[in-house]
Write an enzyme that holds these catalytic residues in place. Structure first.
Site, short mmCIF file in Angstrom:
data_model
loop_
_atom_site.label_atom_id
_atom_site.label_comp_id
_atom_site.label_asym_id
_atom_site.label_seq_id
_atom_site.Cartn_x
_atom_site.Cartn_y
_atom_site.Cartn_z
N CYS A 119 0.80 -1.01 -0.09
CA CYS A 119 -0.03 0.11 -0.10
C CYS A 119 0.96 1.29 -0.02
CB CYS A 119 -0.75 0.00 1.17
SG CYS A 119 -2.14 1.26 1.05
N CYS A 121 -0.12 4.16 1.78
CA CYS A 121 -0.40 5.19 2.56
C CYS A 121 0.53 5.56 3.86
CB CYS A 121 -1.77 4.76 3.20
SG CYS A 121 -1.88 3.47 4.33
N CYS A 129 -3.93 6.17 0.15
CA CYS A 129 -3.46 4.85 -0.39
C CYS A 129 -3.00 4.79 -1.98
CB CYS A 129 -4.44 3.65 -0.06
SG CYS A 129 -4.72 3.66 1.72
N LYS A 190 -12.16 -4.34 2.32
CA LYS A 190 -11.51 -3.81 3.38
C LYS A 190 -12.36 -2.44 3.65
CE LYS A 190 -7.37 -1.34 4.54
NZ LYS A 190 -6.16 -0.86 3.98
N ARG A 200 -2.85 3.66 12.63
CA ARG A 200 -2.52 4.64 12.01
C ARG A 200 -1.51 5.59 12.81
NH1 ARG A 200 -8.05 6.39 8.84
NH2 ARG A 200 -8.43 4.44 7.46
N ARG A 212 -10.92 7.91 3.75
CA ARG A 212 -10.71 6.84 2.71
C ARG A 212 -11.96 6.04 2.28
NH1 ARG A 212 -5.38 6.32 3.82
NH2 ARG A 212 -4.71 5.78 5.73
N GLU A 228 -16.27 -7.61 -4.57
CA GLU A 228 -14.97 -7.17 -4.75
C GLU A 228 -14.21 -8.50 -4.65
OE1 GLU A 228 -12.87 -4.62 -4.80
OE2 GLU A 228 -14.17 -2.96 -4.16
N LYS A 243 -11.59 -7.23 6.22
CA LYS A 243 -11.00 -6.55 7.31
C LYS A 243 -12.03 -5.34 7.42
CE LYS A 243 -7.21 -3.43 7.55
NZ LYS A 243 -6.23 -3.07 6.84
N SER A 269 -6.31 -3.36 14.56
CA SER A 269 -5.69 -2.78 15.69
C SER A 269 -6.74 -2.18 16.63
CB SER A 269 -4.84 -1.61 15.44
OG SER A 269 -5.70 -0.68 14.54
N TYR A 308 -2.73 -9.11 16.18
CA TYR A 308 -1.71 -8.58 16.94
C TYR A 308 -1.61 -9.57 18.09
CZ TYR A 308 -2.21 -4.76 13.83
OH TYR A 308 -2.48 -4.07 12.65
#
Ligand code: PBG
Length: 317
Positions: A119, A121, A129, A190, A200, A212, A228, A243, A269, A308
């Site tokens: 990406c 971004c 992005c 996404k 971020r 976005r 998609e 996501k 996150s 994570y």
């Protein structure tokens, strides 16, 4: 009469741990998980959200050594560059931060699967992005070549799998054309989500203007997510990804039912931070909540979970 109480007693198979383990429908193991990692010029530990620390190339090698020791077999790399510009040129530079990390990791961990997020971004000065045109719009077609170039430079530096996450139309085809042999995990659906906040901050990738929603998906849509996925399959994706995960389990299920491709979900996150914050406040037990969350994502139909918690989970086992 069968199938009815008192003949049927569903509690019979819940009595002991061994029975419950024997009949559990959904498995969850370290092999199902991918650990995201951030590489930057300087390390920045994160006490509150340990999975969202920044590593330098040097500390990354130590971190990956720990991960491999714990049984983790795949990582997903993100780069935080020293310099950003309008086009995000550090994304594809041969000595860019992710390329340096790949060159350090590849020979040391030949068995480890190295996935990279593709990406712009994190690399663009405006934080979008793709490239931005004179009217301030993200220019879809002009971004494709840069995204493909980035993916190629990752593979040249040692990546096994590339994961385009920019949500430009045609990005999978552009990457596929440039890399006929490389597995592509497409971030197919996404969403424009509020749950990317902690990412971020760590990746320093918040958009400088606007948001976005012009390229990421609207949270109200599920049929569009399947379109998609369909596009990405037609363009040559090997795996699909949804996501975020937890607020979109119905989308994971819909994609699982429609496509035979391996399916991933990204436990993002903000989902991790919510549980960490509630646990820190004494409102819930983090380990139990994390295992329940990851199990639910698998139960909804994800083969692979990017999380994570991967390192902490591996330590709990
Ligand atoms: C890059 C990208 C983002 C995330 C993964 N890849 C941020 C965004 O779209 O703003 C978010 C991951 C997370 O929150 O854990 N486009």
């Amino acid at each position: 009469m069968t199938g009815v109480f008192p003949v049927t007693r569903l509690r019979r198979l819940r009595r002991t741990g061994a029975l419950r383990d024997l009949v559990r429908e959904t498995s969850l193991g370290v092999d199902d998980l991918v650990m995201p990692l951030f590489v930057a010029p300087d390390p920045l530990p994160n006490e509150r959200l340990p999975g969202l620390a920044r590593h330098s190339v040097e500390t990354l090698v130590h971190e990956v050594d720990d991960l491999v020791g714990l049984g983790i077999r795949s990582v997903l790399l993100f780069g935080v560059p020293a310099e950003k510009d309008e086009e995000g040129s550090e994304a594809w530079r041969d000595d860019g931060i992710v390329q340096q990390a790949l060159r350090a990791l590849r020979p040391r961990f030949p068995e480890l699967l190295l996935l990279t997020d593709v990406c712009l971004c994190e690399y663009t000065s405006h934080g979008h992005c793709g490239v931005v045109d004179a009217d301030g719009e993200v220019d879809n077609d002009a971004s494709l070549e840069l995204i493909a170039r980035t993916a190629v430079s990752h593979v040249e530096a040692g990546a096994d799998v590339v994961c385009p996450s920019d949500m430009m139309d045609g990005r999978v085809a552009a990457v596929r054309e440039a890399l006929p042999q490389t597995p592509i995990v497409a971030y197919s659906a996404k969403y424009a989500s509020a749950f990317y906040g902690p990412f971020r901050d760590v990746a320093d990738s918040a958009p400088a203007f606007g948001d976005r929603r012009g390229y990421q998906m609207d949270p109200g849509n599920v049929r569009e997510a399947l379109r998609e996925c369909e596009q990405d399959v037609a363009e040559g994706a090997d795996m699909l990804m949804i996501k975020p995960a937890l607020p979109y389990l119905d989308v994971v299920r819909a994609a699982r039912d429609r496509f035979e491709h391996p399916l991933a979900a990204y436990n993002v996150s903000g989902e991790y931070a919510m549980v960490k914050a509630a646990a820190a406040a004494g409102d819930l037990d983090e380990r139990a909540a994390a295992v329940e969350t990851l199990t639910a994502i698998r139960r909804a139909g994800a083969d692979v979970v990017v999380t994570y918690w991967a390192k902490e989970f591996a330590g709990w086992h």
